[in-house]
Design an enzyme around this catalytic site. Structure first.
Site, PDB file in Angstrom:
ATOM      1  N   ASP A  74       0.831  -1.202   0.000  1.00  0.00           N
ATOM      2  CA  ASP A  74       0.000   0.000   0.000  1.00  0.00           C
ATOM      3  C   ASP A  74       0.869   1.256   0.000  1.00  0.00           C
ATOM      4  O   ASP A  74       2.043   1.226   0.372  1.00  0.00           O
ATOM      5  CB  ASP A  74      -0.929   0.010   1.212  1.00  0.00           C
ATOM      6  CG  ASP A  74      -0.175  -0.036   2.532  1.00  0.00           C
ATOM      7  OD1 ASP A  74       0.744  -0.874   2.667  1.00  0.00           O
ATOM      8  OD2 ASP A  74      -0.487   0.764   3.437  1.00  0.00           O
ATOM      9  N   GLU A 138      -0.080  -1.311   5.678  1.00  0.00           N
ATOM     10  CA  GLU A 138       0.926  -0.861   6.656  1.00  0.00           C
ATOM     11  C   GLU A 138       0.723   0.585   7.056  1.00  0.00           C
ATOM     12  O   GLU A 138       0.959   0.967   8.206  1.00  0.00           O
ATOM     13  CB  GLU A 138       2.338  -1.052   6.077  1.00  0.00           C
ATOM     14  CG  GLU A 138       3.478  -0.866   7.070  1.00  0.00           C
ATOM     15  CD  GLU A 138       3.965   0.570   7.188  1.00  0.00           C
ATOM     16  OE1 GLU A 138       4.762   0.858   8.097  1.00  0.00           O
ATOM     17  OE2 GLU A 138       3.561   1.411   6.340  1.00  0.00           O
TER      18      GLU A 138
END
Length: 381
Positions: A74, A138
């Protein structure tokens, strides 16, 4: 062996996939296909629709030693694209810099690990097990790493190499991050007769005063010589629906940065005790506590075998071993395996993370690929 040209092309491909706090499955599938093309089986582990972690594993020799490789798929939002000089999803290369959201944080490090894993398989010069853990989310609480940790994928790791962009530094320790919400419930009334209601906003203000006093005492009492003191910040407040109505609901959200001396569990206990204490008073208080994200502190040995191997084989000299207040997926992987070696070390400049015109130096990215291979071979001997 994957050429430098192909390595750059692969990185450009995944930067062009927009994974702003979501949609990581597309990157996971790309990596899965790349690994499978080189004889490495990889499986997707879905967290929720559109969000899948990736796990791949290879073995060689007879050692039971296991090294984990980890990076997240991400990226944070690019914001207003008009403010960028370079298309945040164009993956342009200009003067040796590859521009794009996630170039440095941390698709550069992730792709370098993937290619290093492919090279390690081709070389067959390591002895043990190599496990890739590519994660979702994350940047927003580490739910992907938590899922993989809960499923046991980090339980047997002797060490983990997380390719966050610290470049000429190795992070062996970092603070915790902790997000929570306090909800305040009241009773609606007309603002001309406030005594008929219970003002949720005023009650929330009272709670904020009390909890801040308690946390100020924590800040004074506890200190860590590497990470400093606890940090607590209220960052979002909502409440009320109309100017002339006593609000029946209000909430605030806050983030804390924790240290080992006063960790996340102790912070949870303090907040919940404060909620219970105030709710028991006869002031109309009705508070509710909600834990939003729990990312513990990471503490490991700065002279571990993994860090010593990095010093021995890295293409860089005089690498500092440091601790910082921020957090990484390591917080989740270490939950069930607190004694494993930890090294957070990868290409890119952390100062460019989340910035406009984020980029990674192409040479830096390429130099880390053979370095990662040497780390794998040096640790799994």
């Amino acid at each position: 062996m994957i050429s430098n040209e192909k390595a750059v092309e692969y990185l450009q491909d995944i930067i062009r996939i927009k994974t702003e706090n979501d949609h990581e499955t597309e990157v996971a599938i790309y990596l899965q296909q790349l690994l499978q093309a080189h004889g490495i089986e990889a499986r997707l582990i879905e967290l929720e629709p559109g969000r899948s972690n990736l796990v791949a594993e290879i073995q060689n020799g007879n050692s039971t030693k296991t090294l984990g490789l980890s990076g997240h798929m991400d990226v944070v939002k690019a914001g207003n694209h008009d403010l960028w000089q370079h298309n945040p999803y164009g993956a342009e290369i200009i003067d040796g810099k590859l521009y794009g959201r996630g170039a440095t944080d941390m698709k550069g490090g992730l792709m370098a690990l993937v290619i290093a894993m492919i090279h390690a398989k081709e070389n067959q010069t390591f002895n043990g097990t190599l496990r890739l853990l590519a994660t979702v989310g994350e940047e927003t609480g580490e739910p992907g790493a938590r899922q993989l940790s809960d499923l046991g994928y980090a339980d047997d790791l002797d060490g983990i190499l997380v390719a966050e962009p610290f470049n000429q530094r190795i992070l062996y320790m970092h603070g915790g991050s902790y997000n929570y919400r306090i909800k305040s419930y009241g009773v609606s009334a007309h603002s001309s007769t406030p005594q008929k209601g219970q003002n949720a906003i005023q009650h929330l203000r009272d709670f904020m005063v009390v909890i801040q006093e308690k946390l100020d005492a924590v800040v004074e009492q506890y200190d860590n010589d590497k990470l400093g003191r606890t940090i607590h910040s209220v960052t979002l407040i909502e409440g009320g629906v109309q100017l002339n109505s006593i609000p029946e609901y209000a909430e605030y959200q806050a983030n804390a940065r924790t240290i080992p001396e006063f960790d996340n569990d102790r912070l949870t206990a303090l907040i919940q005790a404060t909620v219970n204490e105030l709710n028991q008073q006869n002031n109309g208080y009705q508070f509710e506590f909600e834990l939003l994200a729990d990312m513990p502190t990471v503490v490991s040995n700065p002279e571990s075998e993994l860090i010593q191997v990095i010093h021995q084989v890295s293409h860089q000299d005089n690498i500092d071993v440091i601790a910082l207040p921020g957090t990484t997926d390591t917080a989740q992987f270490q939950r069930n395996n607190p004694t494993m070696d930890v090294a957070i070390y990868g290409p890119g400049d952390v100062n460019l993370a989340h910035q406009l015109d984020e980029y990674i130096e192409v040479d830096d990215y390429l130099e880390f690929i053979p370095t990662f291979v040497k780390i794998i071979e040096g640790y799994l001997t």
